[in-house]
Motif scaffolding. Structure first.
Motif, PDB file in Angstrom:
ATOM      1  N   LEU A  53       0.821  -1.212   0.000  1.00 41.25           N
ATOM      2  CA  LEU A  53       0.000   0.000   0.000  1.00 41.25           C
ATOM      3  C   LEU A  53       0.852   1.258   0.000  1.00 41.25           C
ATOM      4  CD1 LEU A  53      -2.900   1.222   0.335  1.00 41.25           C
ATOM      5  CD2 LEU A  53      -2.515   1.125   2.807  1.00 41.25           C
ATOM      6  N   LEU A  54       2.060   1.180   0.580  1.00 49.55           N
ATOM      7  CA  LEU A  54       2.910   2.358   0.706  1.00 49.55           C
ATOM      8  C   LEU A  54       3.961   2.475  -0.395  1.00 49.55           C
ATOM      9  CD1 LEU A  54       3.500   2.336   4.579  1.00 49.55           C
ATOM     10  CD2 LEU A  54       1.744   3.533   3.268  1.00 49.55           C
ATOM     11  N   ARG A  55       3.910   1.610  -1.385  1.00 48.02           N
ATOM     12  CA  ARG A  55       4.929   1.668  -2.432  1.00 48.02           C
ATOM     13  C   ARG A  55       4.927   2.964  -3.252  1.00 48.02           C
ATOM     14  NH1 ARG A  55       6.551  -4.164  -5.092  1.00 48.02           N
ATOM     15  NH2 ARG A  55       7.047  -5.183  -3.104  1.00 48.02           N
ATOM     16  N   PRO A  56       3.798   3.661  -3.396  1.00 52.20           N
ATOM     17  CA  PRO A  56       3.900   4.956  -4.069  1.00 52.20           C
ATOM     18  C   PRO A  56       4.897   5.896  -3.392  1.00 52.20           C
ATOM     19  CG  PRO A  56       1.623   4.269  -3.989  1.00 52.20           C
ATOM     20  CD  PRO A  56       2.389   3.277  -3.171  1.00 52.20           C
ATOM     21  N   ALA A  57       5.093   5.718  -2.075  1.00 48.92           N
ATOM     22  CA  ALA A  57       6.065   6.546  -1.356  1.00 48.92           C
ATOM     23  C   ALA A  57       7.467   5.965  -1.460  1.00 48.92           C
ATOM     24  CB  ALA A  57       5.661   6.678   0.114  1.00 48.92           C
ATOM     25  N   TYR A  58       7.584   4.615  -1.481  1.00 43.59           N
ATOM     26  CA  TYR A  58       8.893   3.967  -1.525  1.00 43.59           C
ATOM     27  C   TYR A  58       9.490   3.959  -2.928  1.00 43.59           C
ATOM     28  CZ  TYR A  58       7.236   1.633   2.806  1.00 43.59           C
ATOM     29  OH  TYR A  58       6.748   1.336   4.050  1.00 43.59           O
TER      30      TYR A  58
END
Length: 328
Positions: A53-58
């Motif tokens: 879910l947080l891959r857009p940030a990573y």
């Protein structure tokens, strides 16, 4: 310079030692010759790309930053033109970018002078974990002297600081950990220690003014049973599946808090120079001591992260880039 790099998401097997260009500091940054770098849960999340879910940030398909690592301690090598607090040769600690390397850049606002009396390895064990514990207790938990505080995950990087900081703030502290870690938690000042493999701390027989749940997966309903009617729960991270990774629990807590008397809070820690100075004062006064589980040389960074991921560590795992003997 030598650095640990990764080109894809995955386990510690994706990490390798490589020669890369030395970074150049931006106007508000400091270039640090890294002597030691701490290993924390954030490093694992960025390495694995989990939760998805947080891959857009990573970075959607691969890590946005090839070299992992955030905690650091070392000596200032160069400063950007807008930096005023540091100069080359200063010993510093704090939060940087790509710290599993011989050199790393860090914003001036995320650094502070290294606490007197600490080795570089000890100092590198402080920033991310101790800042998280301090802000969870003081800011989100608003702990008061005499409060009964429960720390779930008391033997880990954040937990060992939370136990000590809660005591320093005047609380009565109960630490929760597994069987092999009870002696450590008792040694750092916990008034009471609970072995979660033998006792259920959420059975409702004991109640606490403040609960810190560090990277746990217990249901909110069970945690609330261990709170006083107006107590506070602070969630510090979470465990879960590959997509949500416990973020669903973090999203539900504020919604539930709006309709119950108990306060259910989620911590998003901030990397502030001022709080590093607060921690320095507590360390230099002897009220807080970094707990370093084990150190690994830079080339063994994958094994250091495996030790963290397997939950074998007592306190913090640290990567040594320049040995203490060579740095004197």
């Amino acid at each position: 310079m030598k650095a640990i790099v990764q080109d894809v998401y995955g386990s510690a097997d994706v990490l390798r030692l490589a020669e890369v260009d030395r970074p150049a500091p931006r106007d508000d940054e400091v270039l640090v010759r890294v002597h030691a770098a701490g290993v924390d849960a954030g490093v694992w999340h960025l390495m694995t790309g989990l939760p998805r879910l947080l891959r857009p940030a990573y970075g959607l398909r691969r890590p946005r930053h090839r070299t992992p690592g955030m905690d650091l301690a070392g000596r200032v090598e160069a400063v950007g033109r807008n930096v005023t607090r540091f100069r080359p040769g200063d010993e510093v600690f704090g939060i940087g970018r790509g710290t599993f390397a011989e050199y790393a850049c860090a914003p001036e606002r995320k650094l502070a002078p290294k606490p007197a009396g600490l080795t570089f390895e000890q100092a590198a064990a402080v920033p991310a974990s101790a800042l998280t514990a301090l802000q969870a207790l003081r800011d989100r938990g608003q702990v008061r002297p005499g409060a009964k505080v429960l720390v779930i995950g008391a033997a880990g990087g954040v937990g060992t600081y939370a136990v000590q900081l809660a005591r320093a703030l005047g609380a009565e502290v109960t630490g929760v950990c597994s069987t092999g870690k009870t002696a450590l938690v008792r040694s750092i000042g916990a008034d009471h220690v609970v072995d979660y493999t033998r006792e259920d701390i959420t059975d409702g027989t004991r109640r606490y003014d403040l609960i810190l749940d560090i990277a746990g997966n217990r249901r909110l309903s069970r945690l609330r049973r261990a709170l006083t009617p107006t107590g506070t729960l602070v969630l510090v991270g979470g465990d879960g599946g590959p997509w949500l990774g416990g973020t669903d629990r973090l999203l539900r807590a504020p919604l539930l808090s709006a309709v119950v008397r108990q306060r259910l809070r989620v911590l998003v820690s901030a990397e502030r120079h001022q709080d590093l100075l607060v921690l320095t004062g507590l360390i230099e006064s002897g009220r807080v001591t970094p707990v370093v589980d084990r150190t690994y040389p830079l080339e063994e960074t994958p094994e250091a992260i495996r030790r963290l991921a397997d939950r074998r560590a007592l306190g913090k795992v640290v990567v040594t880039v320049v040995s203490s003997r060579a740095s004197t």
